[in-house]
Write a protein that holds these residues in place. Sequence first.
Motif, mmCIF file in Angstrom:
data_model
loop_
_atom_site.group_PDB
_atom_site.id
_atom_site.type_symbol
_atom_site.label_atom_id
_atom_site.label_comp_id
_atom_site.label_asym_id
_atom_site.label_seq_id
_atom_site.Cartn_x
_atom_site.Cartn_y
_atom_site.Cartn_z
ATOM 1 N N GLU A 20 5.851 -1.365 -10.409
ATOM 2 C CA GLU A 20 6.073 -0.075 -9.745
ATOM 3 C C GLU A 20 7.527 0.360 -9.914
ATOM 4 O O GLU A 20 8.447 -0.298 -9.444
ATOM 5 N N VAL B 109 2.088 -6.459 -6.352
ATOM 6 C CA VAL B 109 2.955 -5.328 -6.730
ATOM 7 C C VAL B 109 4.391 -5.826 -6.873
ATOM 8 O O VAL B 109 4.918 -6.469 -5.956
ATOM 9 N N VAL C 149 1.012 -5.087 -10.541
ATOM 10 C CA VAL C 149 1.340 -3.661 -10.593
ATOM 11 C C VAL C 149 2.851 -3.607 -10.741
ATOM 12 O O VAL C 149 3.579 -4.153 -9.896
ATOM 13 N N ASN D 122 -5.243 -3.044 -0.082
ATOM 14 C CA ASN D 122 -3.834 -3.433 -0.196
ATOM 15 C C ASN D 122 -3.396 -4.124 1.087
ATOM 16 O O ASN D 122 -3.581 -3.605 2.177
ATOM 17 N N SER E 124 1.432 -6.861 -1.567
ATOM 18 C CA SER E 124 2.747 -6.272 -1.819
ATOM 19 C C SER E 124 3.706 -6.722 -0.731
ATOM 20 O O SER E 124 3.285 -7.301 0.278
#
Length: 299
Positions: free
Chosen positions: A118, A97, A116, A50, A76
Amino acid sequence: MIWASGWRLASAVSNAGGLGIIGAGSMYPDVLREHLQKCKTATDKPFGVNVPLLYPDLDKHIQIIIEEGVKIVFTSAGNPKTWTNHFKQHGITVVHVVSSSKFALKAQDAGCDAVVAEGFEAGGHNGREETTTLVLIPAVCKAVSIPVIAAGGIATGRQMLATMVLGAEGVQIGTRFVASEEASSHYNFKQAVINAAEGDTQLSLKKLTPVRLLKNKFFQQVQEAEARGASPEELSLILGRARAKKGMYEGDLDEGELEIGQVSALLDDIKPAADIVREIMYEFELTLADPMKNANFKP
Ligand SMILES: Cc1cc2nc3c(=O)[nH]c(=O)nc-3n(C[C@H](O)[C@H](O)[C@H](O)COP(=O)(O)O)c2cc1C
């Protein structure tokens, strides 16, 4: 996850059949290289990294990731347009993300392979929209055609199945793995996580970058400052430097910043990551076989 997902946790998850992810956000470049090399020795399965896109030494991180032959990157906290092409030119799969359909579309337009999604329940930095996983997943699935990975509030097989019923093709799990033996988080923090009850976490620091925290002395200090209308500059001063390290890595439960998700309220043990993966998959398979009959199954 910063201060939690080093090579030990990532390789343990990958060896157990998941996709372990090293959290580069709390690592200096040379530390990241060391973790990547150790992870490659500890597992021959795929693993990812990440990369929070706001990291100050970002270009060094990216160079190391490419040099070490990482195949999957989860980006992210930043604009996916900036680096996705670069990663893809090096044959790297890119997952971004997001916390909303709008950002999911931007990630898709930037060429990301998956997102993703979230939800509000999640530990760590969080979206301003405060959309819960139950609403976010179908919204993002409707908005984009690339695969959607659900995150936020998932720690059991039934929760995993629920997100898949809503259209997710995979899950990203954070909080449950903080309370694992292999997480590099301090034992005090792991204990606090499994002791947490419903209502013990809250989204905080919304004037800076919203983050879900376990309520402690530092959290109360931020609350009081926000209640009297503290400016972002004042909040930055209160936050200071290395708060997250102090709390999650050094185990200072009063003065540290303790990032964790709502699902901590469901956890009551610290165990090996492989057991966590196995139990989640067992409950997932069992519930999938007969969702109604097994709804009250106690794992
Ligand atoms: C301690 C902690 C640190 C985290 N650090 C990061 C991070 O550095 N980058 C990131 O993209 N997400 C980070 N997250 C979010 C997780 O990657 C994951 O999306 C989230 O935890 C999922 O929700 P859950 O906590 O309910 O499982 C962090 C979460 C926690 C609990």
